[in-house]
Design an enzyme around this catalytic site. Structure first.
Site, short mmCIF file in Angstrom:
data_model
loop_
_atom_site.label_atom_id
_atom_site.label_comp_id
_atom_site.label_asym_id
_atom_site.label_seq_id
_atom_site.Cartn_x
_atom_site.Cartn_y
_atom_site.Cartn_z
N LEU A 32 -10.50 -6.41 -10.21
CA LEU A 32 -9.60 -6.34 -9.06
C LEU A 32 -9.33 -7.77 -8.59
CD1 LEU A 32 -11.14 -3.45 -6.88
CD2 LEU A 32 -9.21 -3.31 -8.47
N ASP A 33 -8.16 -7.99 -8.01
CA ASP A 33 -7.86 -9.30 -7.42
C ASP A 33 -8.88 -9.61 -6.33
OD1 ASP A 33 -5.63 -9.45 -9.00
OD2 ASP A 33 -4.22 -8.86 -7.43
N ASN A 34 -9.07 -10.89 -6.06
CA ASN A 34 -10.01 -11.30 -5.01
C ASN A 34 -9.70 -10.61 -3.68
OD1 ASN A 34 -11.02 -12.99 -6.94
ND2 ASN A 34 -10.63 -14.89 -5.82
N THR B 274 -8.16 -7.81 -3.13
CA THR B 274 -8.12 -6.35 -3.17
C THR B 274 -9.53 -5.78 -3.06
OG1 THR B 274 -6.17 -6.45 -4.60
CG2 THR B 274 -7.34 -4.36 -4.53
N ARG C 220 1.54 -5.38 -6.86
CA ARG C 220 2.13 -6.35 -5.93
C ARG C 220 3.51 -6.78 -6.42
NH1 ARG C 220 -2.79 -10.57 -5.35
NH2 ARG C 220 -1.38 -11.54 -3.83
#
Length: 308
Positions: free
Chosen positions: A135-137, A139, A239
């Site tokens: 996961l993105d930082n 998120t 996104r």
């Protein structure tokens, strides 16, 4: 020296060998370039230049001088599901997935290996601490970890063949309609922090969008809470896709998302993951509730009609 083998992930396609090698091994670009020039790095069994442009699935073999497993760092960690083979945890927003350099702490992998040391030996890249996906930082939400290499390999295969169902909740500007977004995404070559968009080429990407509830923000108009499911998994996919149709995610400064009172992060949460257990075959659904800080944002908005 220790030999390391890993395959290029889809979100690394189009990037240079020296940059990917530095990130994966947690070393400086200078050391990565030296290893390449000294013949200690091979792509697909052959030597390659530092500027070689990588394709997803290519195997990189490199000799590395140090143990890169995450340092155990006891931190508050919410476990959503666990058995003797796998572990599902709730990633807070702002926690990176894993260290980029030896000795680095403050990541999800540090916390996981402190609780379950076996995870440190599960993934091909020891820094990942057994994580089967990312996961993105910014998120938050559910992340799967494996406790052994065979289980990790099976989970990775399941993600690769799109056998894992992933659900997200996002708050977006406007009132999007239910439907699908099918647009390829091409990773940016100049900056890895942002993803370029290209609708003629790039990696296949599909996002399904379902509006759940509408809100009004004083002075900013209509917003919608949407459920997104992604059979594919390209970096920043949700996104990029939501921004492309004119409904950027609230709090997403990178892609033009609106700022809302009390919102200090990206309003994107990995709320559920559904898959067949890699060992038992039993169908599992692991859920992560919407974090308190995101519920608080919704609480101050004026609710409108619920989507049909």
């Amino acid at each position: 020296m220790d030999e390391r083998r890993f395959k290029v992930d889809p979100d690394e396609e189009g990037d240079r060998l020296d940059r990917v090698l530095a990130r994966r091994l947690g070393i400086s670009r200078r050391l990565a370039i030296r290893a390449i020039e000294e013949g200690k790095v091979r792509v697909g069994g052959r030597r390659a230049a530092k500027g070689y442009v990588l394709a997803a699935g290519e195997e990189i073999v490199a000799e590395v001088p140090t143990d890169l497993a995450p340092l155990p760092e006891p931190r508050a960690l919410r476990v959503l599901y666990e058995d003797e083979w796998i572990l599902a945890v709730d990633k807070p927003a702002g926690w990176p997935m894993h260290p980029l350099r030896p000795g680095e702490t403050g990541t999800l992998a540090n916390a996981v290996v402190a609780r379950e040391p076996a995870c440190a030996r599960a993934s091909a890249d020891p820094r990942e601490g057994g994580a089967a996906h990312r996961l993105d930082n910014e998120t938050s939400g559910v992340v799967l970890f494996a406790r052994s290499r065979p289980v990790w390999m099976r989970l990775r295969e399941m993600f690769a063949v799109r056998a894992v169902h992933k659900e997200y909740l996002a708050l977006v500007r406007g009132a999007p309609e239910a439907g699908e977004i099918r647009r390829p995404i091409l990773p940016a070559s100049a900056s890895r922090s942002r993803v370029a968009r290209s609708w003629e080429e790039g990696r296949e990407a599909l996002t399904r969008v379902e509006p759940l509830e509408f809100f009004d923000a004083p002075g900013q108009g209509r917003f919608a809470l949407v459920r997104c499911t992604i059979p594919t998994g390209v970096r920043h996919q949700i996104r990029v896709h939501l921004q492309a149709i004119g409904h950027p995610i609230a709090g997403d400064a990178l892609y033009g998302g609106a700022r809302l009172p009390g919102l200090e992060r990206l309003f994107l949460h990995a709320t559920a993951i559904v898959f067949d257990h890699p060992v038992t075959g039993r169908r599992l659904r692991v859920e992560s509730p919407l974090p308190e800080e995101l519920r608080a944002v919704l609480a101050v908005l004026t609710r409108g009609r619920r989507a049909r």
